[in-house]
Design an enzyme around this catalytic site. Sequence first.
Site, PDB file in Angstrom:
ATOM      1  N   CYS A  50       9.373 -22.160  96.348  1.00 37.46           N
ATOM      2  CA  CYS A  50      10.290 -22.662  97.366  1.00 37.46           C
ATOM      3  C   CYS A  50       9.766 -23.933  98.028  1.00 37.46           C
ATOM      4  O   CYS A  50      10.535 -24.699  98.613  1.00 37.46           O
ATOM      5  CB  CYS A  50      10.557 -21.592  98.428  1.00 37.46           C
ATOM      6  SG  CYS A  50       9.075 -21.022  99.287  1.00 37.46           S
ATOM      7  N   ARG A  52       7.454 -26.213  96.375  1.00 35.46           N
ATOM      8  CA  ARG A  52       6.981 -27.266  95.476  1.00 35.46           C
ATOM      9  C   ARG A  52       7.485 -27.042  94.062  1.00 35.46           C
ATOM     10  O   ARG A  52       7.740 -25.904  93.643  1.00 35.46           O
ATOM     11  CB  ARG A  52       5.455 -27.326  95.473  1.00 35.46           C
ATOM     12  CG  ARG A  52       4.772 -26.185  94.779  1.00 35.46           C
ATOM     13  CD  ARG A  52       3.250 -26.316  94.804  1.00 35.46           C
ATOM     14  NE  ARG A  52       2.748 -26.227  96.161  1.00 35.46           N
ATOM     15  CZ  ARG A  52       2.168 -27.232  96.807  1.00 35.46           C
ATOM     16  NH1 ARG A  52       1.979 -28.391  96.195  1.00 35.46           N
ATOM     17  NH2 ARG A  52       1.760 -27.093  98.041  1.00 35.46           N
ATOM     18  N   PRO A 112      -2.282 -16.854 100.445  1.00 31.52           N
ATOM     19  CA  PRO A 112      -2.772 -16.402  99.148  1.00 31.52           C
ATOM     20  C   PRO A 112      -1.707 -16.299  98.064  1.00 31.52           C
ATOM     21  O   PRO A 112      -2.048 -16.214  96.890  1.00 31.52           O
ATOM     22  CB  PRO A 112      -3.334 -15.009  99.470  1.00 31.52           C
ATOM     23  CG  PRO A 112      -2.483 -14.523 100.607  1.00 31.52           C
ATOM     24  CD  PRO A 112      -2.135 -15.751 101.412  1.00 31.52           C
ATOM     25  N   GLY A 186      16.485  -9.510  97.763  1.00 29.39           N
ATOM     26  CA  GLY A 186      15.470  -9.822  96.773  1.00 29.39           C
ATOM     27  C   GLY A 186      14.423  -8.727  96.772  1.00 29.39           C
ATOM     28  O   GLY A 186      14.371  -7.909  97.700  1.00 29.39           O
TER      29      GLY A 186
END
Length: 428
Positions: A50, A52, A112, A186
């Site tokens: 979302c 890059r 992370p 999702g």
Amino acid sequence: MGYLTAGINHKTAPVSLREQVAFSPDQLPEALQDASRFIGTEEVAILSTCNRTELYCASNSDYRKALDWLTGYHSLDHQLLTEHSYIHHNQEAVQHMMRVACGLDSMVLGEPQILGQLKTAYSQAQEAGTIGSLLSRLFQYCFTTAKHVRTQTAIGRQPVSIAFAATTLAKQIFPDLSESTALLIGAGETIELVAKHLHQQGLKNIIVANRTLSRAKRLADEFGGQSALLSDIPHLLHKADIVVASTASPVPVLGKGSAERALKQRKHRPMFMVDIAVPRDIEPEVAELSDIFLYTVDDLHDVIEDNKQQRQEAAKEAEVLIESGSQDFMSQLRSLDAVSLLRGYRMNTEALRDHELEKAMMALANGQAPEQVLTQFARVLTNKLMHTPSVQMKKAAASGQTEQLEWAEDLLGIRAHEGRVIKEIISG
């Protein structure tokens, strides 16, 4: 052969452009093959999140080909993409990729999740057949560096992420989350993190809606929640105080009409929505409705900034480790170049030896004297081995390249004062 990184991220491009450049998982196999052909490299990987979209290539090709391919594949305005993109070569490309792996280039410093996404990008490129030894070596080194940074610094010790930022905002609107209901659209890693953070903050009522019911059920069961399909969202939306969406859908899954109907059923009790998907899952027009507070990933930036301070000092330590790591990686790569060069030199030398040895054996078989054959063999082999270095050193001397002559002394292990060997070679 060198490394190339090209792409856009949350620092260089707005979400409206990033969502146009994003790749869905279904697109990647074909896209990787197409990029490989267009750019002219057998090694290419694509990281698309979302925040890059980046291409990693092992190539000495013109860097513009990477941007040309992105532009053409997504039918974008080339100048617009160029204005919002970045290019890194060789050590800069290596260092950038390491920073990405460690979360130092993320919107949430040190988060992370990006490492897992980078590992997924590596696996997808492997499956597509666009990963070779050079990119594989770089990916593995980045994974090792990220692990080292997390064990040697405090960069990952605070729960700061997009998911955490979304939970922080939700608490500002609904201070007592135990009385709230969350609809999570999702069932991927980000939504799972959101569910964990909300649950830790006391929220008990969770509905997980997903394209695949089995995945929704797996996540919902973990938190004692309810599972549903994406098609059920219009019928469930009115129950939700909090809506967090993160799917890989190329089109919005929640529209303004459904939101309006849900507000009427809720008698206009406020709803908090966070759309952290690229492309967006929630139609931007939903933000026009009263009593709905809609945030995108870009809107979370301010919340995230407040949490960055806790990781700034650790990030400085991490940058030192990454700088050292990138230098070490390039040094290893150059060593591999030397190994390849030596292998070629040995092959050429052995080919010369075998050729002259074959001639010597034939001479012996024809009855020539062994002493004469051995003398001829040694003389011819010596002359052929010395021919190319002699020619190059004579050229260096003629053009005044004393540094090359000094380097030749080191390479050959001889010195001018030890019998003026180089001068004798040059003089013929």
